[in-house]
Design an enzyme around this catalytic site. Structure first.
Site, mmCIF file in Angstrom:
data_model
loop_
_atom_site.group_PDB
_atom_site.id
_atom_site.type_symbol
_atom_site.label_atom_id
_atom_site.label_comp_id
_atom_site.label_asym_id
_atom_site.label_seq_id
_atom_site.Cartn_x
_atom_site.Cartn_y
_atom_site.Cartn_z
ATOM 1 N N ASP A 167 -0.988 -0.060 13.525
ATOM 2 C CA ASP A 167 -0.290 -1.318 13.237
ATOM 3 C C ASP A 167 -0.036 -2.153 14.491
ATOM 4 O O ASP A 167 0.260 -3.345 14.394
ATOM 5 C CB ASP A 167 1.042 -1.037 12.536
ATOM 6 C CG ASP A 167 0.864 -0.684 11.063
ATOM 7 O OD1 ASP A 167 -0.234 -0.914 10.526
ATOM 8 O OD2 ASP A 167 1.819 -0.168 10.457
ATOM 9 N N GLY A 185 0.814 -1.211 0.000
ATOM 10 C CA GLY A 185 0.000 0.000 0.000
ATOM 11 C C GLY A 185 0.844 1.257 0.000
ATOM 12 O O GLY A 185 0.511 2.250 -0.660
ATOM 13 N N SER A 206 -6.025 7.589 5.491
ATOM 14 C CA SER A 206 -4.658 7.080 5.576
ATOM 15 C C SER A 206 -3.713 8.244 5.371
ATOM 16 O O SER A 206 -3.866 9.016 4.415
ATOM 17 C CB SER A 206 -4.385 6.007 4.528
ATOM 18 O OG SER A 206 -3.003 5.668 4.537
ATOM 19 N N ARG A 244 -7.736 -2.023 -2.203
ATOM 20 C CA ARG A 244 -7.555 -1.008 -1.169
ATOM 21 C C ARG A 244 -7.870 0.371 -1.746
ATOM 22 O O ARG A 244 -7.520 0.683 -2.886
ATOM 23 C CB ARG A 244 -6.137 -1.069 -0.583
ATOM 24 C CG ARG A 244 -5.952 -2.298 0.288
ATOM 25 C CD ARG A 244 -4.566 -2.392 0.872
ATOM 26 N NE ARG A 244 -4.332 -1.408 1.929
ATOM 27 C CZ ARG A 244 -3.214 -1.348 2.634
ATOM 28 N NH1 ARG A 244 -2.221 -2.204 2.393
ATOM 29 N NH2 ARG A 244 -3.067 -0.445 3.581
ATOM 30 N N GLN A 253 -0.905 7.996 4.301
ATOM 31 C CA GLN A 253 -0.077 7.702 3.132
ATOM 32 C C GLN A 253 -0.399 8.621 1.953
ATOM 33 O O GLN A 253 0.486 8.953 1.166
ATOM 34 C CB GLN A 253 -0.249 6.247 2.706
ATOM 35 C CG GLN A 253 0.355 5.254 3.697
ATOM 36 C CD GLN A 253 0.025 3.813 3.353
ATOM 37 O OE1 GLN A 253 -0.883 3.539 2.562
ATOM 38 N NE2 GLN A 253 0.753 2.887 3.946
#
EC number: 2.5.1.19
Length: 426
Positions: free
Chosen positions: A304, A91, A162, A119, A164
């Site tokens: 996580d 990802g 996210s 995703r 990210q």
């Protein structure tokens, strides 16, 4: 498909924690965008890091691999070598590289495997819609084809999906011919990952003005500068051995930076809250055998850690409540469902909520057959509580630890783990 049979045994010893995957992804990308050669040391060639390497090579970056070193010859001007970029299961790779590729104004197609295919990438789709950049996917899934060039300006991004996506834009926007601003429209979760990105950008000569995590001001026409760096140990991986040490006969975890920006360093505080005895000395953490108890865990900044903390809670006295973890449903697996399902198979008492878990701890679990859900963190979380099971754990699809920690089973055995491995089928 790999099966592992784990006989209940208390683990003990010292382990060198693998380097941080999060830090390594970012160092690789910055080195790829810098003119000249950068050396990145202390690299673990997990599947995710290999995915980023191969994706960058498709963008024309020269990467030479040594035993634990990557020598990256980048360029301030990307010249695409292959318009098909395979991100495998990573990802981070796809979310970091989509906006970088979109600075080129050329047609590029992103592909992936397993859960990555579905995703979500909606944050980028919204940006493409607003900027009238062509893109095509397959019913919202990969493959994704993009053909257009990002424009400088204002980017409005949700912060609770996210981080990210924000990191991906932070890598790309300094390359544009004009200034940009990222406006975070909701509370930013996983702030530490953005901090790691900003820190790595600065190491490579790129600067961003952070306004209390609500706005990021990025000057255009910046140039990445080559740099050499070494990747620090990964606290999210240390968490597995810290848990095993508390439940076993004690484990020393080395190669950790106690001043790290990693949000998963919160594992030290959380484990202490659960009664774990931890001694910090230099770059090591000594975890002593401990009697653990339940606690309250807000997972918004350290998602996580949830699988391993849930596993520990299942064999700790009292009740543990984990909240603000809804984003775990769109990871490599639906991690809330996966860890609750598999722990309950072992005899735990875990109730799944929309955004978290309620865990009533037991002194021991019965053991039995589980599956990793093709998720590295589920596999490792189940493995490290095996010492608290009456019977062995038999795990299906145990090979998925390779995504982040290829040597996990080797280290597990080195610490005294009693395992048998075998393959079925291909």
């Amino acid at each position: 498909m790999k099966y592992v049979s784990i006989k209940p045994t208390k683990l003990k010893g010292q382990v060198q924690v693998p380097p941080s995957k999060s830090v390594c992804h970012r160092a690789l990308i910055c080195a790829a965008l810098a003119q000249g050669e950068s050396s990145i040391k202390n690299v673990d060639f997990s599947e995710d890091i290999e995915a980023t390497c191969s994706a960058l090579e498709a963008l024309g970056v020269d990467i030479k691999r040594d035993e634990h070193t990557l020598n990256v010859t980048g360029s301030s001007v990307i010249r695409m070598k292959n318009s098909n970029i395979h991100c495998f299961k990573s990802g981070s790779t796809i979310r970091f590289l989509i906006p970088i590729a979109a600075t080129l104004g050329e047609k590029v197609t992103f592909t992936g495997e397993d859960k990555l295919i579905e995703r979500p990438l909606d944050v980028y789709y919204d940006i493409f819609d607003r900027q009238k950049i062509f893109y095509r996917n397959f019913e919202g899934k990969l493959p994704l084809t993009v053909n257009g060039k990002l424009k400088p300006g204002e980017y409005r991004v949700k912060g609770n999906i996210s981080s990210q996506f924000i990191s991906g834009l932070l890598f790309a926007l300094p390359l544009l011919d004009g200034n940009s601003k990222i406006v975070v429209t909701t509370e930013l979760e996983s702030k530490s990952y953005v901090d790691i990105t900003l820190d790595m950008l600065e190491k490579f000569g790129v600067y961003v003005d952070k306004k209390d995590y609500k706005e990021f001001l990025i000057k255009g026409n910046q140039t990445y500068k080559r740099n050499n760096c070494s990747i620090e140990g990964d606290f999210s991986q240390a968490a597995f051995w810290m848990t095993a040490g508390a439940l076993g006969d004690g484990i020393i975890c080395s190669e950790l930076n106690m001043n790290s920006l990693q949000g998963d360093k919160a594992v030290i505080r959380i484990l202490k809250d659960m009664g774990v005895e931890i001694e910090e000395k230099g770059d090591t953490l000594k975890v002593n055998p401990s009697k653990t108890h339940g606690t309250y865990i807000d997972a918004s900044q350290c998602p996580d850690l949830v699988p391993v903390l849930a596993a520990l809670a299942s064999v700790s006295s009292g009740t543990t409540e984990i909240t603000n973890a809804a984003r775990l449903r769109i990871k490599e697996s639906d991690r809330l469902k996966a860890i609750s399902t598999e722990l309950n198979k072992l005899g735990a008492d875990v109730k799944e909520r929309e955004d978290g878990l309620i865990i009533n701890g037991k002194e021991r679990l019965k053991g039995g057959k589980v599956t990793s859900w093709r998720d590295h963190r589920i596999a490792m979380a189940l493995a490290v509580i095996s010492s608290k099971c009456v019977n062995p754990i038999i795990m299906e699809e145990a090979e998925y630890v390779k995504k982040s920690y290829p040597a996990f089973w080797q280290d597990f055995r080195q610490l005294g783990g009693n395992i048998d491995e075998w393959n079925v089928g291909k």
